[in-house]
Design a protein around this motif. Structure first.
Motif, PDB file in Angstrom:
ATOM      1  N   VAL A 117      24.115  -6.188  21.712  1.00 53.95           N
ATOM      2  CA  VAL A 117      25.685  -6.084  22.054  1.00 53.95           C
ATOM      3  C   VAL A 117      25.532  -7.735  22.912  1.00 53.95           C
ATOM      4  CG1 VAL A 117      26.955  -5.415  23.805  1.00 53.95           C
ATOM      5  CG2 VAL A 117      25.874  -3.353  21.920  1.00 53.95           C
ATOM      6  N   VAL A 118      24.188  -7.749  23.968  1.00 55.40           N
ATOM      7  CA  VAL A 118      24.445  -9.109  24.552  1.00 55.40           C
ATOM      8  C   VAL A 118      24.784 -10.180  22.831  1.00 55.40           C
ATOM      9  CG1 VAL A 118      23.364 -10.797  25.775  1.00 55.40           C
ATOM     10  CG2 VAL A 118      23.308  -7.895  25.654  1.00 55.40           C
ATOM     11  N   ARG A 119      24.499 -10.406  21.995  1.00 56.81           N
ATOM     12  CA  ARG A 119      23.481 -11.110  20.862  1.00 56.81           C
ATOM     13  C   ARG A 119      25.295 -11.200  20.605  1.00 56.81           C
ATOM     14  NH1 ARG A 119      18.415 -10.903  18.815  1.00 56.81           N
ATOM     15  NH2 ARG A 119      18.210 -12.528  20.253  1.00 56.81           N
ATOM     16  N   VAL A 120      25.673 -10.290  19.857  1.00 56.65           N
ATOM     17  CA  VAL A 120      27.142 -11.203  19.316  1.00 56.65           C
ATOM     18  C   VAL A 120      27.657 -11.282  20.346  1.00 56.65           C
ATOM     19  CG1 VAL A 120      27.014  -8.954  17.426  1.00 56.65           C
ATOM     20  CG2 VAL A 120      27.245  -8.096  19.800  1.00 56.65           C
ATOM     21  N   SER A 121      27.951 -10.780  21.273  1.00 57.45           N
ATOM     22  CA  SER A 121      28.962 -11.022  22.231  1.00 57.45           C
ATOM     23  C   SER A 121      28.735 -12.800  22.782  1.00 57.45           C
ATOM     24  CB  SER A 121      28.557 -10.528  24.197  1.00 57.45           C
ATOM     25  OG  SER A 121      27.975 -10.858  24.659  1.00 57.45           O
ATOM     26  N   GLU A 122      27.842 -13.463  22.274  1.00 58.52           N
ATOM     27  CA  GLU A 122      27.001 -14.547  22.615  1.00 58.52           C
ATOM     28  C   GLU A 122      27.370 -15.329  21.031  1.00 58.52           C
ATOM     29  OE1 GLU A 122      23.477 -14.517  23.679  1.00 58.52           O
ATOM     30  OE2 GLU A 122      23.612 -13.830  26.172  1.00 58.52           O
ATOM     31  N   GLY A 123      27.702 -14.750  20.891  1.00 58.67           N
ATOM     32  CA  GLY A 123      28.423 -15.020  19.504  1.00 58.67           C
ATOM     33  C   GLY A 123      27.535 -15.621  18.536  1.00 58.67           C
ATOM     34  N   ASP A 124      25.717 -14.942  18.284  1.00 55.05           N
ATOM     35  CA  ASP A 124      25.578 -15.364  17.516  1.00 55.05           C
ATOM     36  C   ASP A 124      25.760 -13.529  16.008  1.00 55.05           C
ATOM     37  OD1 ASP A 124      24.280 -16.960  18.063  1.00 55.05           O
ATOM     38  OD2 ASP A 124      22.803 -16.084  20.133  1.00 55.05           O
ATOM     39  N   ALA A 125      24.690 -13.655  15.089  1.00 51.30           N
ATOM     40  CA  ALA A 125      24.526 -12.479  13.847  1.00 51.30           C
ATOM     41  C   ALA A 125      23.572 -11.519  14.366  1.00 51.30           C
ATOM     42  CB  ALA A 125      24.686 -12.811  13.229  1.00 51.30           C
ATOM     43  N   VAL A 126      23.624 -10.479  14.227  1.00 49.55           N
ATOM     44  CA  VAL A 126      22.917  -9.230  14.306  1.00 49.55           C
ATOM     45  C   VAL A 126      22.435  -8.866  13.451  1.00 49.55           C
ATOM     46  CG1 VAL A 126      22.120  -6.978  15.070  1.00 49.55           C
ATOM     47  CG2 VAL A 126      23.018  -8.713  17.466  1.00 49.55           C
ATOM     48  N   PHE A 127      20.832  -8.876  12.261  1.00 48.14           N
ATOM     49  CA  PHE A 127      20.456  -8.763  11.690  1.00 48.14           C
ATOM     50  C   PHE A 127      20.015  -6.651  11.407  1.00 48.14           C
ATOM     51  CE2 PHE A 127      22.456 -11.289   7.528  1.00 48.14           C
ATOM     52  CZ  PHE A 127      23.361 -11.676   8.200  1.00 48.14           C
ATOM     53  N   SER A 128      20.177  -5.869  10.912  1.00 50.25           N
ATOM     54  CA  SER A 128      18.890  -5.442  10.818  1.00 50.25           C
ATOM     55  C   SER A 128      18.736  -5.331   9.601  1.00 50.25           C
ATOM     56  CB  SER A 128      19.507  -3.524  10.433  1.00 50.25           C
ATOM     57  OG  SER A 128      20.207  -3.543   9.347  1.00 50.25           O
ATOM     58  N   PRO A 129      17.343  -5.138   9.748  1.00 47.75           N
ATOM     59  CA  PRO A 129      16.419  -5.431   8.286  1.00 47.75           C
ATOM     60  C   PRO A 129      17.156  -4.930   7.519  1.00 47.75           C
ATOM     61  CG  PRO A 129      14.812  -3.915  10.446  1.00 47.75           C
ATOM     62  CD  PRO A 129      16.310  -4.381  10.691  1.00 47.75           C
ATOM     63  N   ARG A 130      17.863  -3.762   6.615  1.00 51.10           N
ATOM     64  CA  ARG A 130      18.330  -3.191   6.219  1.00 51.10           C
ATOM     65  C   ARG A 130      19.206  -4.243   5.892  1.00 51.10           C
ATOM     66  NH1 ARG A 130      18.058   2.057   3.687  1.00 51.10           N
ATOM     67  NH2 ARG A 130      16.396   2.317   3.903  1.00 51.10           N
ATOM     68  N   LEU A 131      19.872  -4.745   6.636  1.00 54.55           N
ATOM     69  CA  LEU A 131      21.007  -5.343   6.156  1.00 54.55           C
ATOM     70  C   LEU A 131      20.300  -7.341   5.321  1.00 54.55           C
ATOM     71  CD1 LEU A 131      23.940  -6.890   6.033  1.00 54.55           C
ATOM     72  CD2 LEU A 131      24.028  -7.379   8.473  1.00 54.55           C
ATOM     73  N   ALA A 132      18.993  -7.638   5.995  1.00 60.06           N
ATOM     74  CA  ALA A 132      18.982  -8.772   6.304  1.00 60.06           C
ATOM     75  C   ALA A 132      18.282  -8.309   4.032  1.00 60.06           C
ATOM     76  CB  ALA A 132      17.721  -9.098   6.561  1.00 60.06           C
ATOM     77  N   GLY A 133      17.693  -7.484   3.854  1.00 60.94           N
ATOM     78  CA  GLY A 133      16.867  -6.937   2.961  1.00 60.94           C
ATOM     79  C   GLY A 133      18.327  -7.479   1.676  1.00 60.94           C
ATOM     80  N   PHE A 134      19.555  -6.618   2.035  1.00 61.69           N
ATOM     81  CA  PHE A 134      20.828  -6.305   1.120  1.00 61.69           C
ATOM     82  C   PHE A 134      21.429  -8.048   1.211  1.00 61.69           C
ATOM     83  CE2 PHE A 134      22.146  -1.907   3.033  1.00 61.69           C
ATOM     84  CZ  PHE A 134      21.289  -1.172   2.219  1.00 61.69           C
ATOM     85  N   VAL A 135      21.806  -9.365   1.918  1.00 55.30           N
ATOM     86  CA  VAL A 135      21.742 -10.118   1.682  1.00 55.30           C
ATOM     87  C   VAL A 135      21.168 -10.782   0.924  1.00 55.30           C
ATOM     88  CG1 VAL A 135      22.928 -11.777   3.209  1.00 55.30           C
ATOM     89  CG2 VAL A 135      23.214  -9.754   3.469  1.00 55.30           C
ATOM     90  N   LEU A 136      19.353 -11.113   1.370  1.00 56.67           N
ATOM     91  CA  LEU A 136      18.816 -11.272   0.119  1.00 56.67           C
ATOM     92  C   LEU A 136      19.229 -11.065  -1.295  1.00 56.67           C
ATOM     93  CD1 LEU A 136      15.057 -11.693   1.692  1.00 56.67           C
ATOM     94  CD2 LEU A 136      16.264 -13.190   1.708  1.00 56.67           C
ATOM     95  N   ASP A 137      18.884 -10.153  -1.582  1.00 51.25           N
ATOM     96  CA  ASP A 137      19.334  -9.277  -2.560  1.00 51.25           C
ATOM     97  C   ASP A 137      20.038 -10.118  -3.360  1.00 51.25           C
ATOM     98  OD1 ASP A 137      18.528  -7.088  -4.897  1.00 51.25           O
ATOM     99  OD2 ASP A 137      18.516  -5.553  -4.311  1.00 51.25           O
ATOM    100  N   ALA A 138      21.890 -10.122  -2.801  1.00 51.77           N
ATOM    101  CA  ALA A 138      22.886 -10.039  -2.635  1.00 51.77           C
ATOM    102  C   ALA A 138      23.408 -11.586  -3.498  1.00 51.77           C
ATOM    103  CB  ALA A 138      23.879  -9.291  -1.806  1.00 51.77           C
ATOM    104  N   PHE A 139      21.925 -12.518  -2.308  1.00 55.88           N
ATOM    105  CA  PHE A 139      22.230 -13.557  -3.345  1.00 55.88           C
ATOM    106  C   PHE A 139      20.833 -14.189  -4.346  1.00 55.88           C
ATOM    107  CE2 PHE A 139      25.100 -14.057   0.829  1.00 55.88           C
ATOM    108  CZ  PHE A 139      25.548 -14.760   0.128  1.00 55.88           C
ATOM    109  N   ALA A 140      20.019 -13.192  -4.847  1.00 51.88           N
ATOM    110  CA  ALA A 140      19.447 -13.227  -5.234  1.00 51.88           C
ATOM    111  C   ALA A 140      19.484 -14.217  -6.857  1.00 51.88           C
ATOM    112  CB  ALA A 140      17.935 -12.051  -5.672  1.00 51.88           C
ATOM    113  N   ASP A 141      18.380 -15.128  -6.731  1.00 54.84           N
ATOM    114  CA  ASP A 141      19.042 -15.961  -8.212  1.00 54.84           C
ATOM    115  C   ASP A 141      18.727 -14.648  -9.014  1.00 54.84           C
ATOM    116  OD1 ASP A 141      20.752 -17.625  -8.274  1.00 54.84           O
ATOM    117  OD2 ASP A 141      19.411 -19.255  -6.998  1.00 54.84           O
ATOM    118  N   ARG A 142      19.445 -14.031 -10.362  1.00 52.10           N
ATOM    119  CA  ARG A 142      18.251 -13.531 -10.904  1.00 52.10           C
ATOM    120  C   ARG A 142      19.104 -14.133 -12.584  1.00 52.10           C
ATOM    121  NH1 ARG A 142      21.429  -9.895  -8.244  1.00 52.10           N
ATOM    122  NH2 ARG A 142      19.585  -9.018  -7.407  1.00 52.10           N
ATOM    123  N   PRO A 143      18.632 -13.668 -13.346  1.00 51.05           N
ATOM    124  CA  PRO A 143      18.940 -13.867 -15.061  1.00 51.05           C
ATOM    125  C   PRO A 143      20.880 -13.519 -14.871  1.00 51.05           C
ATOM    126  CG  PRO A 143      16.407 -13.301 -15.009  1.00 51.05           C
ATOM    127  CD  PRO A 143      17.022 -12.809 -13.933  1.00 51.05           C
ATOM    128  N   GLY A 144      20.981 -13.863 -15.499  1.00 47.79           N
ATOM    129  CA  GLY A 144      21.871 -13.244 -15.938  1.00 47.79           C
ATOM    130  C   GLY A 144      23.067 -13.502 -14.513  1.00 47.79           C
TER     131      GLY A 144
END
Lengths: 216, 362
Positions: A117-144
């Motif tokens: 809560v403190v972190r987002v109130s200071e304008g930073d982002a908060v990523f749970s491990p799950r969310l970090a994994g999702f984002v990595l996956d979503a931005f992955a460079d896969r064939p096609g």
């Protein structure tokens, strides 16, 4: 000065639990109001003008994303931290793309919740491990994969990937900083930049990925 | 709708009865009548309609005396005709749901035409009689009566058609979904809650039960098959984590990025990862272990991390083979690598890396 927090969750028991925990363990956070529905939330947030809204994702009448849509245009200075039992990729990505500054699951410890809560109130982002994994996956460079139309938004830098990987491995910001020999501030900058890309990238992959993905 | 009835009500209160008639028909659409009862029911309805028509005529006749006998007679005829047409529309609608096509039988057409004829006859008789009794303009009255006749015949029909179809379909979907959810919750959540109540003296057991039920419910809600043989590495890792959670009553949070087929080397990797989780669960003294797996084009990497006691790798006794045999041995046999990061008080992270076979790349 304490961070003024507004709770939105359709389970009254859960709201009471979070409020009690936050009230007892920290002086940093003051719960100024709560709401159990989208309508109540929109009215309550407009009235109380909190710093941070702790937002449940699943609610009747459109859920957290609907609250975000209605408030973000009216009161852009309010920041949102999504707090949910759901770990489904679609929910996580949707609420982030609707404008939340972070996503944590309800199993998070009280101390970690305060930090988030403190972190987002200071304008930073908060990523749970799950969310970090999702984002990595979503931005992955896969064939096609879809062509990159805007490299500024559609690609993660190698450094951002490193930070996300460590987040996904369960590292705290401080641990990431010492692991990568950078400052905590720099880690925060990288995470915020990843958040911005996740919210703004029009890469076809990103929205399709979340709906296609069957894995939790 | 109500306006039409209000107009009708002006003529000796016929509108009220027509309203009652419509009201009588509406609830029927919600009942799924069995095929075998159909004929009997049709007869009952026909008798009911005739009785109603006669009743209306007699009733209003008594009320209004000789004057309205000429008016209510034709109206009752028209009313029965309208009722027959409405009824037939209702039947045709049912048939359409059953057969999936708009197939109206010969009797249906006959009945509709007969009903229509009754209405026309009733309206015509009404007009002829009234023309001689009252000094109203014939044109205005006939236009009005025709309009009302057409409206009464078609408007309720279409409204009913649309509404019935929609509500019946929605109700069916809801019922099916409810039944499925109820069955699932009964088999899973209710059973677990019962177990938890029995085990309430053992916090460890309660936690284990709650965690495993949570996992099961999640996979049901978010659509991952459980209990089948894993074909992909993400499913295999999820299963390994689940087993460790169940066996040691700890939480294993797992994040898997990407996915690939589960061939020999990957199977060994998953086994080694599980062994690392077991070590953490046994020795680290923590409630949570983090597992992160990333599938890249040329390799798969797994990190198993805890924030527990940590240890001095050089001080591990010779007879403790968990790390050496189960993890390192397994990995090196398939061309993989193991890296270990730990120190007393610093937690432990085991990093496992397995190259992917060229032909298995996706």
């Amino acid at each position: 000065m304490s961070v003024r927090v507004f709770l939105v969750d359709d389970h009254a028991l859960f709201r009471a639990g979070v409020k009690a925990e936050l009230d007892t363990i920290t002086e940093e956070i003051e719960v100024v109001g709560e709401a159990g529905s989208v309508g109540e939330a929109v009215a309550g947030i407009a009235h109380h003008r909190p710093d941070v809204v702790l937002l449940d994702v699943h609610m009747p009448d459109g859920g957290g994303a609907e609250v975000l849509r209605q408030i973000r245009t009216k009161i852009p200075e309010v920041t949102f931290l999504a707090l949910s039992v759901s770990d489904a990729a679609e929910d996580v990505i949707n609420v982030i793309r609707a404008g939340a500054r972070g996503y944590v699951t309800k199993t998070i410890s009280s101390q970690e919740l305060v930090r988030a809560v403190v972190r987002v109130s200071e304008g930073d982002a908060v990523f749970s491990p799950r969310l970090a994994g999702f984002v990595l996956d979503a931005f992955a460079d896969r064939p096609g994969a879809a062509p990159i139309s805007d490299p500024e938004l559609d690609l993660l830098t190698p450094r951002e990937r490193d930070v996300l990987r460590l987040l996904a491995r369960g590292y705290a910001y401080k641990e990431i900083a010492s692991e990568l020999f950078i400052s905590v501030k720099t880690v925060e900058t990288h995470v915020s930049s990843v958040l911005r890309k996740t919210q703004l990238s029009n890469r076809y992959e990103l929205s399709r990925w979340a709906t296609d993905r069957r894995l939790v | 709708m109500r306006a039409i009835f209000a107009v009708f009500a002006a003529f000796s209160g016929v509108g009220i009865i027509a309203y009652a008639l419509l009201w009588m028909f509406v609830p029927q659409s919600a009942l799924a009548e069995p095929e075998t009862d159909k004929d009997r029911k049709e007869w009952q309805q026909a008798v009911g309609l005739a009785a109603l028509g006669i009743g209306v005529a007699v009733f209003t006749g008594l009320l209004g005396g000789a004057w309205s006998g000429w008016i209510t007679g034709p109206i009752a005829v028209a009313l029965i005709g309208a009722a027959v047409v409405w009824r037939e529309a209702d039947e045709a609608q049912r048939r359409r749901w059953r057969d999936g096509a708009f197939s109206q039988g010969k009797t249906g057409i006959v009945r509709t035409v007969a009903g229509g004829a009754l209405v026309v006859a009733g309206v015509a008789a009404f007009l002829v009689v009234n023309d001689s009794v009252q000094n109203l303009s014939t044109v205005v009255l006939s236009v009005l009566a025709t309009l009302i006749g057409v409206a009464v015949l078609t408007v309720p029909l279409w409204m009913r058609l649309v509404r019935d179809l929609d509500s019946e379909r929605r109700a069916r979907i809801r019922t099916e979904e409810r039944a499925e959810i109820a069955a699932h919750l009964h088999d899973s959540v209710l059973q677990t809650l019962a177990l938890i109540q029995k085990q309430s003296e053992s916090p460890r057991e309660v936690k284990r039960l709650a965690r495993s039920q949570e996992r099961e419910l999640r996979s049901w809600l978010y659509g991952r098959e459980v209990g089948e043989l894993p074909h992909s590495i993400s499913v295999a890792i999820a299963q390994a984590c689940a087993e460790v959670e169940d066996d040691f009553a700890i939480a294993v949070s797992q994040v898997v990025v990407g996915d690939c087929e589960l061939e020999d080397g990957m199977f060994a990797l998953v086994q080694a990862s599980k062994e690392a989780m077991v070590n953490a669960a046994k020795h680290a003294g923590v409630a949570e272990v983090s597992v992160y797996a990333e599938v890249e084009p040329e390799k798969v990497t797994v990190f198993v991390r805890d924030r527990g006691k940590g240890f001095d790798p050089d001080a591990v006794p010779e007879d403790r083979h968990g790390l050496a045999g189960s993890i390192r041995g397994r990995m090196t046999r398939h061309g993989g690598e193991v890296r270990l990061r730990t120190a007393p008080g610093e937690g432990t992270e085991v990093q496992l890396e397995m190259p992917r076979k060229t032909e298995a790349r996706t």
